[in-house]
Design an enzyme around this catalytic site. Structure first.
Site, short mmCIF file in Angstrom:
data_model
loop_
_atom_site.label_atom_id
_atom_site.label_comp_id
_atom_site.label_asym_id
_atom_site.label_seq_id
_atom_site.Cartn_x
_atom_site.Cartn_y
_atom_site.Cartn_z
N GLY A 47 -20.90 -18.94 -16.36
CA GLY A 47 -21.54 -17.65 -16.67
C GLY A 47 -22.88 -17.40 -17.47
CD GLU A 101 -18.87 -17.78 -23.80
OE1 GLU A 101 -19.61 -17.64 -22.68
OE2 GLU A 101 -17.52 -17.94 -23.74
CG ASP A 102 -20.55 -15.57 -19.76
OD1 ASP A 102 -19.84 -15.95 -20.77
OD2 ASP A 102 -20.71 -15.69 -18.61
CG ASP A 105 -12.19 -11.07 -21.38
OD1 ASP A 105 -11.78 -9.74 -21.74
OD2 ASP A 105 -11.50 -11.22 -20.44
CE LYS A 133 -14.71 -7.61 -20.25
NZ LYS A 133 -13.94 -8.12 -19.13
CG PHE A 154 -14.23 -7.99 -13.53
CD1 PHE A 154 -13.63 -9.13 -14.32
CD2 PHE A 154 -14.81 -8.12 -12.35
CE1 PHE A 154 -14.30 -10.37 -13.46
CE2 PHE A 154 -15.23 -9.31 -11.80
CZ PHE A 154 -14.79 -10.26 -12.24
CB VAL A 155 -19.22 -6.36 -16.23
CG1 VAL A 155 -18.91 -5.24 -17.10
CG2 VAL A 155 -18.71 -7.62 -17.21
CG ASP A 161 -18.19 -15.85 -11.01
OD1 ASP A 161 -17.87 -15.67 -12.19
OD2 ASP A 161 -17.38 -16.30 -10.15
NE ARG A 167 -21.49 -18.24 -10.81
CZ ARG A 167 -20.51 -18.16 -11.84
NH1 ARG A 167 -20.89 -17.64 -13.23
NH2 ARG A 167 -19.25 -18.79 -11.90
P1 5GP Z 1 -12.57 -15.24 -22.79
O1 5GP Z 1 -12.12 -16.84 -22.95
O2 5GP Z 1 -13.34 -14.62 -24.06
O3 5GP Z 1 -11.38 -14.49 -22.52
O4 5GP Z 1 -13.43 -15.44 -21.57
C1 5GP Z 1 -14.78 -16.16 -21.66
C2 5GP Z 1 -15.23 -15.99 -20.00
O5 5GP Z 1 -14.54 -15.40 -19.06
C3 5GP Z 1 -16.29 -15.86 -19.77
O6 5GP Z 1 -17.30 -16.81 -20.45
C4 5GP Z 1 -16.67 -15.34 -18.56
O7 5GP Z 1 -16.94 -16.44 -17.78
C5 5GP Z 1 -15.12 -14.92 -18.22
N1 5GP Z 1 -15.05 -13.42 -18.19
C6 5GP Z 1 -14.65 -12.90 -19.17
N2 5GP Z 1 -14.53 -11.32 -18.87
C7 5GP Z 1 -15.54 -11.33 -17.60
C8 5GP Z 1 -15.81 -10.06 -16.92
O8 5GP Z 1 -15.73 -9.10 -17.20
N3 5GP Z 1 -16.45 -10.66 -15.73
C9 5GP Z 1 -16.77 -11.73 -15.25
N4 5GP Z 1 -17.32 -11.99 -14.36
N5 5GP Z 1 -16.37 -13.09 -16.13
C10 5GP Z 1 -15.67 -12.86 -17.34
#
Ligand code: 5GP
Length: 177
Positions: A47, A101-102, A105, A133, A154-155, A161, A167
């Site tokens: 991402g 990081e993108d 979440d 988030k 969700f974005v 993606d 993407r």
């Molecule tokens: P986490 O481990 O913090 O739950 O999530 C990290 C990864 O989940 C991010 O780097 C991303 O790749 C994916 N992710 C989390 N939320 C979203 C979202 O809203 N949209 C998309 N496309 N990917 C997400």
């Protein structure tokens, strides 16, 4: 409004808004690093690849950029199981590390990955994330450089993606329920 598969998405952050924020984040990061003590900059794939490409071109210090494959998401859900390709990691002994990081979440990815950096000898670890988030996060994590706090929806776009699609979009889009 755009459609990917059965889902519709509406623009949430325009490409121009994102680029302004990238410049702002780059300026903040430039204050904290210098070429005398160049950091290892690690972008978490897939991402973060577009964000990292834009952000690192704002840096006025020398840096070692490494792309690292990390995954935990399938479709629209975090699986909770974080897989890291440790083989791509450079030697971090005594180095400063900046993680790009993108989106944060649940925070599962960073909560699983960050502690491993200290065991590998990183002298300091900071995190830059474009998105966070706050209503989804489940860990106590410090994000040193943050672009935007967003609702728990969700974005896609700007590297993010939906099952491999979206993407390449310049803006960030939020799902329409
Ligand atoms: P986490 O481990 O913090 O739950 O999530 C990290 C990864 O989940 C991010 O780097 C991303 O790749 C994916 N992710 C989390 N939320 C979203 C979202 O809203 N949209 C998309 N496309 N990917 C997400």
């Amino acid at each position: 409004m755009i459609q990917l598969g059965e889902h519709h998405f509406s623009e949430y952050l325009s490409a121009a808004t994102i680029q302004d924020k990238v410049k702002e984040l780059g300026a903040a990061i430039n204050k904290d690093y210098s070429s005398e003590d160049p950091p290892i900059v690690m972008a978490l794939l897939n991402g973060a690849f577009i964000f990292a490409a834009d952000l690192c071109r704002q840096f006025d210090f020398e840096c070692q950029l490494q792309l690292l494959r990390v995954s935990s998401y399938k479709g629209m859900e975090s699986t909770g199981k974080v897989i890291v390709d440790h083989s791509a990691e450079p030697n971090m002994e005594g180095r400063q590390v900046l993680i790009i990081e993108d989106i944060v979440d649940t925070g599962n990815t960073l909560a699983a990955y960050l502690p491993t950096l200290e065991t590998k000898g990183a002298r300091s670890v900071r995190v830059c994330s474009l998105l966070l988030k706050p209503d989804a996060i489940q860990h106590d994590l410090q994000i040193h450089y943050l672009g935007f706090e967003i609702p728990n929806e969700f974005v896609i776009g700007y590297g993010l993606d939906y099952n491999g699609r979206g993407r390449n979009l310049g803006s960030i889009y939020s799902i329409v329920q």
